[in-house]
Enzyme design. Sequence first.
Site, PDB file in Angstrom:
ATOM      1  N   LYS A  35       0.831  -1.208   0.000  1.00  0.00           N
ATOM      2  CA  LYS A  35       0.000   0.000   0.000  1.00  0.00           C
ATOM      3  C   LYS A  35       0.864   1.256   0.000  1.00  0.00           C
ATOM      4  CE  LYS A  35      -2.895   0.619   3.605  1.00  0.00           C
ATOM      5  NZ  LYS A  35      -2.749   1.929   4.268  1.00  0.00           N
ATOM      6  N   SER A  36       1.879   1.285   0.848  1.00  0.00           N
ATOM      7  CA  SER A  36       2.726   2.487   0.952  1.00  0.00           C
ATOM      8  C   SER A  36       3.405   2.785  -0.375  1.00  0.00           C
ATOM      9  CB  SER A  36       3.806   2.265   2.024  1.00  0.00           C
ATOM     10  OG  SER A  36       3.210   2.078   3.269  1.00  0.00           O
ATOM     11  N   SER A  64       6.710   9.227  12.255  1.00  0.00           N
ATOM     12  CA  SER A  64       5.681   8.929  11.258  1.00  0.00           C
ATOM     13  C   SER A  64       6.229   9.104   9.849  1.00  0.00           C
ATOM     14  CB  SER A  64       4.481   9.862  11.465  1.00  0.00           C
ATOM     15  OG  SER A  64       3.711   9.914  10.286  1.00  0.00           O
ATOM     16  N   GLN A  71       4.485   9.051   7.223  1.00  0.00           N
ATOM     17  CA  GLN A  71       3.570   9.905   6.459  1.00  0.00           C
ATOM     18  C   GLN A  71       3.953  11.368   6.624  1.00  0.00           C
ATOM     19  OE1 GLN A  71      -0.393   8.929   7.749  1.00  0.00           O
ATOM     20  NE2 GLN A  71      -0.313   6.872   6.893  1.00  0.00           N
ATOM     21  N   ASP A 131       1.638  -1.192  11.875  1.00  0.00           N
ATOM     22  CA  ASP A 131       0.404  -1.738  11.302  1.00  0.00           C
ATOM     23  C   ASP A 131       0.173  -3.203  11.685  1.00  0.00           C
ATOM     24  OD1 ASP A 131      -0.152   0.666  10.098  1.00  0.00           O
ATOM     25  OD2 ASP A 131       0.820   0.137   8.208  1.00  0.00           O
ATOM     26  N   ARG A 185      -8.950  11.741  12.475  1.00  0.00           N
ATOM     27  CA  ARG A 185      -7.502  11.539  12.656  1.00  0.00           C
ATOM     28  C   ARG A 185      -6.730  12.862  12.548  1.00  0.00           C
ATOM     29  NH1 ARG A 185      -5.781   6.593   8.996  1.00  0.00           N
ATOM     30  NH2 ARG A 185      -3.879   6.836  10.223  1.00  0.00           N
ATOM     31  N   ARG A 234       2.841   5.983  -3.268  1.00  0.00           N
ATOM     32  CA  ARG A 234       4.005   6.792  -3.664  1.00  0.00           C
ATOM     33  C   ARG A 234       4.256   6.692  -5.168  1.00  0.00           C
ATOM     34  NH1 ARG A 234       4.261   5.605   1.601  1.00  0.00           N
ATOM     35  NH2 ARG A 234       5.527   6.844   3.044  1.00  0.00           N
ATOM     36  N   GLY A 249      -5.346   7.658   5.302  1.00  0.00           N
ATOM     37  CA  GLY A 249      -4.451   8.647   5.917  1.00  0.00           C
ATOM     38  C   GLY A 249      -3.205   8.864   5.084  1.00  0.00           C
TER      39      GLY A 249
HETATM   40  C1  S3P Z   1       2.535   4.626   6.219  1.00  0.00           C
HETATM   41  C2  S3P Z   1       3.032   4.985   7.454  1.00  0.00           C
HETATM   42  C3  S3P Z   1       2.454   4.531   8.722  1.00  0.00           C
HETATM   43  C4  S3P Z   1       1.498   3.355   8.534  1.00  0.00           C
HETATM   44  C5  S3P Z   1       0.585   3.533   7.357  1.00  0.00           C
HETATM   45  C6  S3P Z   1       1.403   3.689   6.082  1.00  0.00           C
HETATM   46  C7  S3P Z   1       3.165   5.180   5.006  1.00  0.00           C
HETATM   47  O1  S3P Z   1       1.724   5.602   9.302  1.00  0.00           O
HETATM   48  O2  S3P Z   1       0.728   3.159   9.710  1.00  0.00           O
HETATM   49  O3  S3P Z   1      -0.289   2.440   7.198  1.00  0.00           O
HETATM   50  O4  S3P Z   1       2.871   4.678   3.891  1.00  0.00           O
HETATM   51  O5  S3P Z   1       3.960   6.121   5.118  1.00  0.00           O
HETATM   52  P1  S3P Z   1       2.439   6.767  10.149  1.00  0.00           P
HETATM   53  O6  S3P Z   1       3.329   7.489   9.236  1.00  0.00           O
HETATM   54  O7  S3P Z   1       1.309   7.615  10.618  1.00  0.00           O
HETATM   55  O8  S3P Z   1       3.139   6.095  11.250  1.00  0.00           O
END
Ligand code: S3P
Length: 439
Positions: free
Chosen positions: A26-27, A167, A169, A318, A123, A31, A95
Site C-alpha cells: 500500500k505504501s 511517522s 507519512q 500496522d 484523525r 508513492r 491517511g
Molecule cells: C505509512 C506509514 C504509517 C502506517 C501507514 C502507512 C506510510 O503511518 O501506519 O499504514 O505509507 O507512510 P504513520 O506514518 O502515521 O506512522
Amino acid sequence: MAAQGGGALSRKAGALSGAAPAPGDKSISHRALIFGALARGTSHITGLLEGDDVLRTAAAMRALGAEVERAGGVWRVDGAPWRTPDQVLYFANSGTGARLVMGAVAGAGIGAGFAGDASLCGRPMGRVLEPLGMMGVVAKSHGGRLPVEILAGGDLTAVKCVLAKPSAQVKSAILLAALGANGVTQIHEPVLCRDHTERMLAAFGVKLGIKDDGEVGRILSLAGGQTLTPTDVSVPGDPSSAAFLAAAALITPGSEITITNVLVNPLRFYQTVREMGGDVSFENERTESGEPVADICVRHSVLHGIETPAERAPSMIDEYPILAIVAAYAHGETMMRGLEELRVKESDRIASVEAGLAACGVDVASGEDWLRVRGQGQAPKGGARVKTNHDHRIAMSFLTMGLASNEPVEIDDASMIATSFPEFFQLVSRLGGEIIARQ
Ligand code: S3P
C-alpha cells in the site's frame, strides 16, 4: 468470495497449505502514483495495489492534472504540471493518501481541499499542517482535522525540523513539500520510521542526503527545485497484508504455506514472530525497484510470549493487531510497548483489539501506550461478534483469529477490507481457510 458490505464469519477448517501472492504494498503504491504524477513524462507501475485507498490517490492524481490509466494490468501515469483541482480531493479512509498529497500539493504551489470518511475525519492532520506551516504553507482546517484546505501560496522556504512523531507519512509530506521550497530542507528523524519515500525519490532521480548518526538518528537533506524523472515501478507484496496469512498458518495446526513476492523492508513482524518461536523463513531473496523482496514460508508453530520493545513500534505499527491475535495462541504473556500511535489509526486500535480479544475469552489488558495479551498455549474460545470500528486491520485480524479458535468469530463489517486487501477472502479460501460473508 469478495469482501463486500455486511459482516463476515470465520471458522476452523483444518490446516492451511499452498502458495499465495500478497497484494501490492500500500505504501509503495500510493508513492508510485504520486511520484509518477509529479514527474514529467510516462511512468509504468506493475503490481499496484488496487484497493480503495490507492484508487482514491489515483483519482486525486487525475484531478491534479496527471493522466492515470490502467491497461492490461499495468498502470500508466503521465505526469503534468499540477493544477488546482475543480473539486475537493476525497480520500475516504486513507491517511497515507491524504497526508502525502497535502505535502505534494504544497510543494507544487497550488491549492486544494481535502476530505475523508468519518474515520479519517477523526484523525490528526495538524502533525502535517504544522511543519508545512513553518515552510510558509497557509491552510485552513477543522481544529487540525479534515476537512482541510491548502491555499495556493507564494514561495515556500526550506526548514530544519525534527520529526516530532516517528511517522513516515509526516516525513514524506515534508519531503514532498521540500521539492518546491527555496533552499535545503533538513529533517532530523530521532526514531527511524519507514523509508519508502527516500528509496523512491532516488528511483525518480531526486538527490537526497541521508546521514545516519548512530544514537542521534538520521538526518535527511533535500534541495528544493529538483524535478522527478519518470521511471517504471514494480510494486512488491505488502508485508502488513501478508502478516494476516502468515499469522493464520502460525496458529492453525498442520499448516504450511508460502506467501510469494513480499517486501521485507521492514521485516519486524516476521522477526518478532520468529522470536516467539515461529517457523518463518525467507526464500528467493532479491531486490526489486530498490526494495528487498522474498517469498515467505510459514509453518504452524508452538509459540511463546515475548516483550516487544518501544523502538520497534514505528516500523511494525500496522502489524500489532495481528500480533495480538498470534499472542492469544502463544504460551504466556506478550507485552507490547510504545504503541501510542495505535490510538490514532483508522480506529483506536488498542481499544478495538482489547475489546475484541476480551469478547473472545482472551486475558488482555492495556494502558495508554501498551497492550498485554496472556495466551494459554492453545486455541482461545472465540465465539464473539467483534466491532471493527471502520478499520480494515481489525476486521482481518479477527477473521484470522476465527480460523483456529474453538468457536467461530464474527465481525460486524467487512467492507473496509477492500481498502488494503481486496483479495483477502479469496486468498484465505485458496489456502484452505473458511470465511463466510454475511449480508
Ligand atoms: C505509512 C506509514 C504509517 C502506517 C501507514 C502507512 C506510510 O503511518 O501506519 O499504514 O505509507 O507512510 P504513520 O506514518 O502515521 O506512522
